[in-house]
Design an enzyme around this catalytic site. Sequence first.
Site, PDB file in Angstrom:
ATOM      1  N   VAL A  59     -27.842  -8.257 -45.019  1.00  0.00           N
ATOM      2  CA  VAL A  59     -27.354  -7.433 -46.127  1.00  0.00           C
ATOM      3  C   VAL A  59     -27.336  -8.182 -47.463  1.00  0.00           C
ATOM      4  CG1 VAL A  59     -26.030  -5.865 -44.663  1.00  0.00           C
ATOM      5  CG2 VAL A  59     -24.932  -7.931 -45.586  1.00  0.00           C
ATOM      6  N   LYS A  85     -12.742  -8.991 -51.353  1.00  0.00           N
ATOM      7  CA  LYS A  85     -12.041  -7.855 -50.761  1.00  0.00           C
ATOM      8  C   LYS A  85     -11.294  -7.035 -51.811  1.00  0.00           C
ATOM      9  CE  LYS A  85     -13.425  -8.590 -46.564  1.00  0.00           C
ATOM     10  NZ  LYS A  85     -14.422  -7.681 -45.953  1.00  0.00           N
ATOM     11  N   SER A 110      -9.875  -5.671 -46.367  1.00  0.00           N
ATOM     12  CA  SER A 110      -8.960  -6.542 -45.640  1.00  0.00           C
ATOM     13  C   SER A 110      -7.600  -6.470 -46.328  1.00  0.00           C
ATOM     14  CB  SER A 110      -9.473  -7.994 -45.670  1.00  0.00           C
ATOM     15  OG  SER A 110      -8.486  -8.906 -45.249  1.00  0.00           O
ATOM     16  N   ASN A 116     -19.354  -2.858 -43.006  1.00  0.00           N
ATOM     17  CA  ASN A 116     -18.440  -3.702 -42.240  1.00  0.00           C
ATOM     18  C   ASN A 116     -18.844  -5.173 -42.221  1.00  0.00           C
ATOM     19  OD1 ASN A 116     -16.404  -4.186 -39.868  1.00  0.00           O
ATOM     20  ND2 ASN A 116     -18.395  -4.841 -39.060  1.00  0.00           N
ATOM     21  N   ILE A 163      -6.702  -9.133 -36.821  1.00  0.00           N
ATOM     22  CA  ILE A 163      -7.419  -8.459 -35.742  1.00  0.00           C
ATOM     23  C   ILE A 163      -8.143  -9.509 -34.900  1.00  0.00           C
ATOM     24  CG2 ILE A 163      -9.121  -6.680 -35.162  1.00  0.00           C
ATOM     25  CD1 ILE A 163      -6.769  -5.555 -36.736  1.00  0.00           C
ATOM     26  N   ALA A 170     -11.211 -12.454 -53.518  1.00  0.00           N
ATOM     27  CA  ALA A 170     -11.876 -11.798 -54.644  1.00  0.00           C
ATOM     28  C   ALA A 170     -12.838 -10.711 -54.166  1.00  0.00           C
ATOM     29  CB  ALA A 170     -12.625 -12.836 -55.480  1.00  0.00           C
ATOM     30  N   TYR A 229     -13.023 -15.043 -50.595  1.00  0.00           N
ATOM     31  CA  TYR A 229     -12.829 -13.893 -49.698  1.00  0.00           C
ATOM     32  C   TYR A 229     -11.871 -12.891 -50.328  1.00  0.00           C
ATOM     33  CZ  TYR A 229     -12.060 -11.549 -45.156  1.00  0.00           C
ATOM     34  OH  TYR A 229     -11.978 -10.639 -44.126  1.00  0.00           O
TER      35      TYR A 229
END
Length: 261
Positions: A73, A169, A152, A99, A198, A167, A165
């Site tokens: 991606v 999300k 998240s 995802n 999770i 930033a 991470y």
Amino acid sequence: MEPYQALDRSIAGKVAIVTGAASGMGRATAHLFAAQGAKVAVTDLRQEPCDAVVAEIEAAGVPGEAKAWALDVSDQDAIKQVVGEIADSFGGVDILVNNAGFAIPGDVAEESYEDSWGPTLEVMLAAHQRMIRAALPYLRNSDAARIVNIASTEGLGATPGNSPYVAAKHGVIGLTRGLAVDLGREGITVNCICPGPIRTGITDGISEEHKTIYAKRRVPMRRYGIPEEVANMTLSCVLPAASFMTGAVIPVDGGLTIKNA
């Protein structure tokens, strides 16, 4: 008084693309959608794990269908090519679940920070809008077009040493809201799910002891969630009946984000 209207709660026959579907929440989502009768494009970085998920789905004897595509991606040209192939193979696109993701810690004081920042923003934010833009011509032909971005609880707060991470999300939440406004007039819904702790590949490196300590301290439900719990919320967002919900940001976190102490 208007008569009661029974809305469609089935995705049978719908075409769904799920990125990062070789493991964790993406895999659970692919399984669940196929069990509900959807045609599922299982996409991830490498072909072999995608093929394995398709084999699992086929072995389960579900009413839906699954096919595998390798997709990086971070590669804009690959996105356009694979989304087109999926639409040609299945006859369109109705549902997109963004995802795909990973976690690389980043200390802002270190030179290596750029090594975390670039890939993180590319895969977990830029790729979302690129997937949406590639799928949009097909989604516009759907009678129940649905986009779900997986963010998240890091998009609702922050933990130390994780700012790339965080930033990304936060950006996913902003992208979701912005596109919900832009696409709402066309009946295309755009929603966002924010999983908390999770049990996925990202959290595999945390010992059971530390998982337990964290959950008892931070999570009202006192445990980690499982991918299937996130997948079922994703399903709720993509139902044809979910036609007046857009721009929503939904924590699936056992109550983590509401707990003060």
